[in-house]
Design a protein around this motif. Structure first.
Motif, PDB file in Angstrom:
ATOM      1  N   LYS A 446     -13.236 -34.585   7.593  1.00 27.46           N
ATOM      2  CA  LYS A 446     -13.762 -33.977   6.646  1.00 27.46           C
ATOM      3  C   LYS A 446     -13.019 -33.229   5.620  1.00 27.46           C
ATOM      4  O   LYS A 446     -13.446 -33.108   4.338  1.00 27.46           O
ATOM      5  CB  LYS A 446     -14.620 -32.689   6.718  1.00 27.46           C
ATOM      6  CG  LYS A 446     -15.987 -33.175   7.948  1.00 27.46           C
ATOM      7  CD  LYS A 446     -16.817 -32.024   8.129  1.00 27.46           C
ATOM      8  CE  LYS A 446     -17.949 -32.648   8.739  1.00 27.46           C
ATOM      9  NZ  LYS A 446     -18.955 -31.820   9.351  1.00 27.46           N
ATOM     10  N   GLN A 447     -11.518 -33.427   5.808  1.00 28.35           N
ATOM     11  CA  GLN A 447     -10.640 -33.025   4.507  1.00 28.35           C
ATOM     12  C   GLN A 447      -9.834 -34.169   4.007  1.00 28.35           C
ATOM     13  O   GLN A 447      -9.878 -35.450   4.444  1.00 28.35           O
ATOM     14  CB  GLN A 447      -9.550 -32.032   5.215  1.00 28.35           C
ATOM     15  CG  GLN A 447     -10.153 -30.589   5.480  1.00 28.35           C
ATOM     16  CD  GLN A 447      -9.351 -29.986   6.467  1.00 28.35           C
ATOM     17  OE1 GLN A 447      -8.306 -30.317   6.741  1.00 28.35           O
ATOM     18  NE2 GLN A 447      -9.920 -28.926   6.977  1.00 28.35           N
ATOM     19  N   GLY A 448      -9.280 -34.039   2.996  1.00 24.57           N
ATOM     20  CA  GLY A 448      -8.414 -35.046   2.378  1.00 24.57           C
ATOM     21  C   GLY A 448      -8.734 -35.170   0.872  1.00 24.57           C
ATOM     22  O   GLY A 448      -9.716 -34.777   0.372  1.00 24.57           O
ATOM     23  N   GLU A 449      -7.746 -35.773   0.205  1.00 23.69           N
ATOM     24  CA  GLU A 449      -7.942 -35.381  -1.280  1.00 23.69           C
ATOM     25  C   GLU A 449      -9.154 -36.515  -1.820  1.00 23.69           C
ATOM     26  O   GLU A 449      -9.998 -35.941  -2.658  1.00 23.69           O
ATOM     27  CB  GLU A 449      -6.583 -36.156  -2.162  1.00 23.69           C
ATOM     28  CG  GLU A 449      -6.395 -35.932  -3.414  1.00 23.69           C
ATOM     29  CD  GLU A 449      -5.539 -36.612  -3.951  1.00 23.69           C
ATOM     30  OE1 GLU A 449      -4.303 -36.701  -3.504  1.00 23.69           O
ATOM     31  OE2 GLU A 449      -5.423 -36.590  -5.184  1.00 23.69           O
ATOM     32  N   TYR A 450      -9.258 -37.812  -1.423  1.00 20.05           N
ATOM     33  CA  TYR A 450     -10.362 -38.475  -1.913  1.00 20.05           C
ATOM     34  C   TYR A 450     -11.689 -38.066  -1.107  1.00 20.05           C
ATOM     35  O   TYR A 450     -12.531 -37.860  -1.762  1.00 20.05           O
ATOM     36  CB  TYR A 450     -10.021 -39.705  -1.363  1.00 20.05           C
ATOM     37  CG  TYR A 450     -11.356 -40.641  -1.630  1.00 20.05           C
ATOM     38  CD1 TYR A 450     -11.734 -41.228  -3.179  1.00 20.05           C
ATOM     39  CD2 TYR A 450     -12.124 -41.176  -0.629  1.00 20.05           C
ATOM     40  CE1 TYR A 450     -12.758 -41.650  -3.453  1.00 20.05           C
ATOM     41  CE2 TYR A 450     -13.346 -41.862  -0.871  1.00 20.05           C
ATOM     42  CZ  TYR A 450     -13.585 -42.394  -2.244  1.00 20.05           C
ATOM     43  OH  TYR A 450     -14.692 -43.002  -2.525  1.00 20.05           O
ATOM     44  N   THR A 451     -11.632 -37.655  -0.103  1.00 17.14           N
ATOM     45  CA  THR A 451     -12.848 -37.130   0.467  1.00 17.14           C
ATOM     46  C   THR A 451     -13.669 -36.006  -0.029  1.00 17.14           C
ATOM     47  O   THR A 451     -14.864 -35.919  -0.154  1.00 17.14           O
ATOM     48  CB  THR A 451     -12.395 -36.890   2.354  1.00 17.14           C
ATOM     49  OG1 THR A 451     -12.034 -38.136   2.745  1.00 17.14           O
ATOM     50  CG2 THR A 451     -13.895 -36.582   2.953  1.00 17.14           C
ATOM     51  N   TYR A 453     -12.817 -35.007  -3.313  1.00 16.21           N
ATOM     52  CA  TYR A 453     -13.221 -35.517  -4.637  1.00 16.21           C
ATOM     53  C   TYR A 453     -14.366 -36.189  -4.506  1.00 16.21           C
ATOM     54  O   TYR A 453     -15.094 -35.865  -5.304  1.00 16.21           O
ATOM     55  CB  TYR A 453     -11.985 -36.432  -4.951  1.00 16.21           C
ATOM     56  CG  TYR A 453     -12.346 -36.806  -6.660  1.00 16.21           C
ATOM     57  CD1 TYR A 453     -11.760 -36.132  -7.625  1.00 16.21           C
ATOM     58  CD2 TYR A 453     -12.966 -37.938  -6.696  1.00 16.21           C
ATOM     59  CE1 TYR A 453     -12.144 -36.455  -9.011  1.00 16.21           C
ATOM     60  CE2 TYR A 453     -13.037 -38.655  -8.034  1.00 16.21           C
ATOM     61  CZ  TYR A 453     -12.570 -37.781  -8.977  1.00 16.21           C
ATOM     62  OH  TYR A 453     -12.828 -38.012 -10.583  1.00 16.21           O
TER      63      TYR A 453
ATOM     64  N   MET B 202      -5.747 -41.592  -4.502  1.00 12.80           N
ATOM     65  CA  MET B 202      -6.406 -40.511  -3.859  1.00 12.80           C
ATOM     66  C   MET B 202      -6.498 -41.162  -2.558  1.00 12.80           C
ATOM     67  O   MET B 202      -6.103 -40.398  -1.824  1.00 12.80           O
ATOM     68  CB  MET B 202      -7.502 -40.223  -4.694  1.00 12.80           C
ATOM     69  CG  MET B 202      -7.507 -39.233  -5.932  1.00 12.80           C
ATOM     70  SD  MET B 202      -9.341 -39.038  -6.229  1.00 12.80           S
ATOM     71  CE  MET B 202      -9.026 -38.366  -7.748  1.00 12.80           C
ATOM     72  N   GLU B 206      -4.390 -39.566   0.745  1.00 12.31           N
ATOM     73  CA  GLU B 206      -5.062 -38.885   1.777  1.00 12.31           C
ATOM     74  C   GLU B 206      -4.490 -39.326   3.006  1.00 12.31           C
ATOM     75  O   GLU B 206      -4.195 -38.589   3.922  1.00 12.31           O
ATOM     76  CB  GLU B 206      -6.539 -39.205   1.414  1.00 12.31           C
ATOM     77  CG  GLU B 206      -7.262 -38.415   2.781  1.00 12.31           C
ATOM     78  CD  GLU B 206      -8.816 -38.386   2.546  1.00 12.31           C
ATOM     79  OE1 GLU B 206      -9.191 -38.416   1.225  1.00 12.31           O
ATOM     80  OE2 GLU B 206      -9.520 -38.058   3.433  1.00 12.31           O
TER      81      GLU B 206
END
Lengths: 458, 284
Positions: A446-451, A453, B202, B206
């Motif tokens: 559930k974490q991460g830059e794209y997720t 965003y 991105m 990630e």
């Protein structure tokens, strides 16, 4: 007592009747309210268009520039743009629009774009219909054959859940191809607008290429395609798509026989995306239409056999697909998918999913949109279904047997790998149950830059 | 009046003669040309062509080839007649740039530019300069060597790093694309392309972040699948960039975004599988 009781029951009958009468117009009102948002389509209130959408769906999103003032004549447009953007003027000069028949005026820029530079428009198919009424009415008529369809392509794109959910710059390429519904220059490129160009197979492959629809690879690998690639250069492409005019068929020769713009009117197997009954009465009409096209060169009985071979290949493919699909559905019902639906990001548009998280598996559950934020085994099935299977279908339909064999080998490998993964998931799940402790993967998923965003931007 | 007419005629003749004279002395056309003989002559007649080439990646050395990566003869051939026509054609570029099936070329040939080029290339007058929309559709050289400038890879920026660089390419593209497209169309497509690529980056960041965090946690021997997925992901990110640059929806999408989604979820899937296995084993 009995009489008055009966009277009461009659009174109650009106309640569902009135409710039903209200529900229908309210439903229509809700849908039309939903369609009136900033975006387009059924979910138009849930997304905002990217600035570039104005060129792919001009009817919905194009707004004129206001940098140049004035109302101009055709000659004036051409004079100025020959210096500003010489390419489009050179193109137009080569087109039939500029070379008018005797006694007729040329079709100048303003016929399609308007003459007020502060109120210009990008032409939609309706604008082209002003002169090309027959082609346009055929193009629109294609809608009644349902999916797949050129005329319905834009609706299909913007109503797809992944289109609504994903950031709009990411899904811009969807609109580039699906704009075949909203402007005519996908096939008749501007500003030449040539019928001869659109008759060539290459005209189709900007969109009809790539893993789910390798129409280019399969056609060029077929006997038809090989003749076309070898000799097509020297054929007279001004001729209509009719018996005797071409030595070998192109995309348009079969799919737009006689130049009809109902491109997908003979579609039996629906893109290969779901299993259908090929022998319904509606499909029998389509089969006859196919055989009629093939009969321009081949014997009718021979053509019918080829169609039946396609049916056989499809059934063989669907047996493999169902085996994989059933395995994954079993894992879902035994709660063995890892991560499970609740342990990974939800699709923002899906309200029901927030209450009851559930993995989407197979065509009817909308897995066509569930190719991200899913567990690897689900994605592997998506790839098997969407790439290996659809490629096999195109190979079988276009007469490229080696391609079919290669795609079926890929499906076999995918099925084998899915079975192995299913076994491993079952072992791990059973062990966890034994120790009564689930190793929770949700933090990673559930974490991460794209997720993150994507949660905020669609 | 007659004097004026005579004067006008004389001037016209003089101007025509000087234009012809401007083409320079008759080149040394006989015999097979070598790179050295080309440069020898052209550094006097067209010094900017030579200096532009020297500034380009083509003049750099490369492993497995003696001399520069691409010298005059590599692109133009060694016979002086028709040198420009030969080098303007895409077939000349793709010989070195991976062949027609390489993503860099397929992303172009599946674009509308590439389709029109493919269908009409044999009907075009290849002696025309690479400017003013003299060709109905741009080939490799029309954009990357616009106006015949030999600084390949510099006029239109192609070297932006796929994972980090945020160099704006729009300024370099505007003068090329505007031969056919409006300034607003060019900026909208370029800006959208930059946003599209940034979304791809991105996903890459990630994934890289996940890999960096678990590198100490997962034994080296178990890391192979993740490493392989990371390599694949970079290929897909390159596809996306090529799809944007060459305007191929197929490369932007099927070889790009959903492929990156697949890489990302498989990397996460492999990490969570390994973690789970380890914790289960520890629980035993």
């Amino acid at each position: 007592m009995a009489r008055s009781g009966k009277g009461n029951h009659v009174q109650y009958v009106w309640i569902p009747v009135i409710a039903a009468l209200l529900a229908v117009p309210l439903g229509f009102m809700y849908v039309s309210w939903n369609k009136a948002g900033e975006g387009a389509g059924l979910y138009s209130r849930q997304w905002q268009p990217d600035a570039v959408f104005s060129y792919w769906n001009p009817g919905e999103f194009y707004r004129s520039v206001d940098t140049v003032q004035g109302v101009f004549s055709g000659e004036q447009c051409v004079q100025c743009h020959a210096a500003v953007t010489p390419g489009i003027v050179k193109d137009w000069r080569l087109s039939r629009h500029s070379t008018a028949a005797p006694g007729k005026k040329p079709v100048y820029c303003l016929s399609c774009h308007g003459d007020d530079h502060q109120d210009l428009h990008m032409p939609t198919p309706d604008v082209c219909a002003g002169c090309h009424a027959i082609q346009h009415s055929q193009f629109v008529d294609e809608k009644r054959y349902g999916f797949p369809s050129h005329a319905l392509a834009m609706e299909r794109a913007v109503d797809a859940r992944h289109f609504v959910d994903k950031p709009k710059p990411e899904v811009t390429s969807c609109l580039q191809c699906h704009s075949v519904a909203t402007k005519c220059d996908s096939c008749h490129t501007r500003h030449r607008f040539s019928a001869a160009e659109a008759r060539r197979s290459e005209a189709c492959i900007t969109c009809h290429s790539g893993p789910p629809h390798p129409d280019d690879e399969t056609f060029f690998a077929s006997a038809h395609g090989k003749i076309y690639r070898q000799e097509g250069e020297n054929w007279d492409w001004s001729k209509p798509l009719r018996k005797g005019n071409y030595k070998s068929p192109t995309c348009a020769y079969c799919h737009m026989a006689e130049g009809k713009h109902q491109v997908a009117d003979k579609s039996i197997w629906k893109f290969g995306i779901l299993e259908i009954n090929p022998d319904t009465s509606a499909n029998e009409v389509r089969r006859r239409a196919w055989i009629k096209v093939c009969s321009d060169c081949h014997e009718a009985g021979w053509s019918r056999d080829r169609l039946e071979e396609l049916d056989t290949e499809r059934k063989r493919a669907w047996r493999k697909l169902y085996e994989a699909e059933d395995l994954i559905k079993d894992l879902r019902s035994e709660e063995l998918l890892y991560p499970a639906a609740g342990e990974r990001p939800l699709y923002p548009v899906d309200v029901i999913e927030k209450l009851w998280p559930r993995e989407r598996i197979g065509f009817y559950e909308g897995q066509a949109s569930a190719f991200y934020n899913v567990s690897p085994i689900e994605r592997d099935y998506f790839d098997m279904w969407y790439f290996d299977n659809l490629g096999a279908y195109k190979g079988a339909a276009h007469g490229a047997p080696n391609f079919v064999t290669a795609q079926h080998q890929k499906m076999d490998q995918a099925l084998k790998s899915i079975k192995q993964q299913a076994k491993a998931l079952r072992t791990a799940g059973e062990q966890e149950r034994l120790y009564k402790e689930r190793v929770d993967p949700s933090a990673l998923w559930k974490q991460g830059e794209y997720t993150e965003y994507n949660k905020e931007h669609n | 009046m007659v004097t004026r007419l005579l004067l006008w005629c004389a001037m016209t003749l003089y101007v025509n003669a000087s234009i012809q004279a401007g083409e320079g002395p008759e080149p040394a056309t006989s015999g097979k040309l070598s790179n050295a003989s080309c440069i020898d002559c052209h550094s006097k007649t067209d010094p900017s062509v030579v200096s532009d080439w020297e500034a380009s990646a083509h003049s750099d050395s490369t492993a497995g080839k003696v001399g520069p990566r691409a010298n005059c003869v590599d692109c133009h051939g060694n016979v002086h007649a028709g040198v420009a026509e030969l080098a303007r054609k895409d077939s000349r570029c793709i010989t070195c740039h991976g062949g027609s099936d390489a993503p860099v070329n397929r992303s172009y040939f599946t674009s509308k530019h590439g389709i029109i080029f493919w269908l009409e290339k044999n009907d075009w007058d290849w002696s025309q300069p690479l400017s003013q929309a003299n060709y109905r559709s741009p080939g490799c050289s029309y954009c990357h060597m616009h106006q015949g400038k030999h600084n390949v890879g510099k006029a239109i920026i192609t070297q932006a790093s796929i994972t980090e660089d945020k160099t704006r390419v729009i300024e370099s593209m505007q003068p090329v694309c505007q031969d056919c497209h409006s300034p607003r169309y060019i900026s909208r497509l370029s800006e959208n392309g930059e946003r599209m690529l940034e979304i791809g980056r991105m996903k890459w960041r990630e994934a890289t972040n996940v890999i960096d965090r678990v590198r100490t946690e997962i034994p080296e021997a178990d890391f192979q699948v993740i490493e392989q997925l990371s390599v694949t992901m970079k290929t897909h990110l390159t596809n996306l960039r090529l799809g944007i640059a060459h305007q191929s929806p197929d490369y932007q999408w099927w070889h790009g975004q959903p492929a990156l989604d697949g890489d990302l979820l498989r990397i996460k899937g492999e990490v969570s599988r390994l973690r789970r296995e380890r914790l289960i084993r520890a629980g035993e």
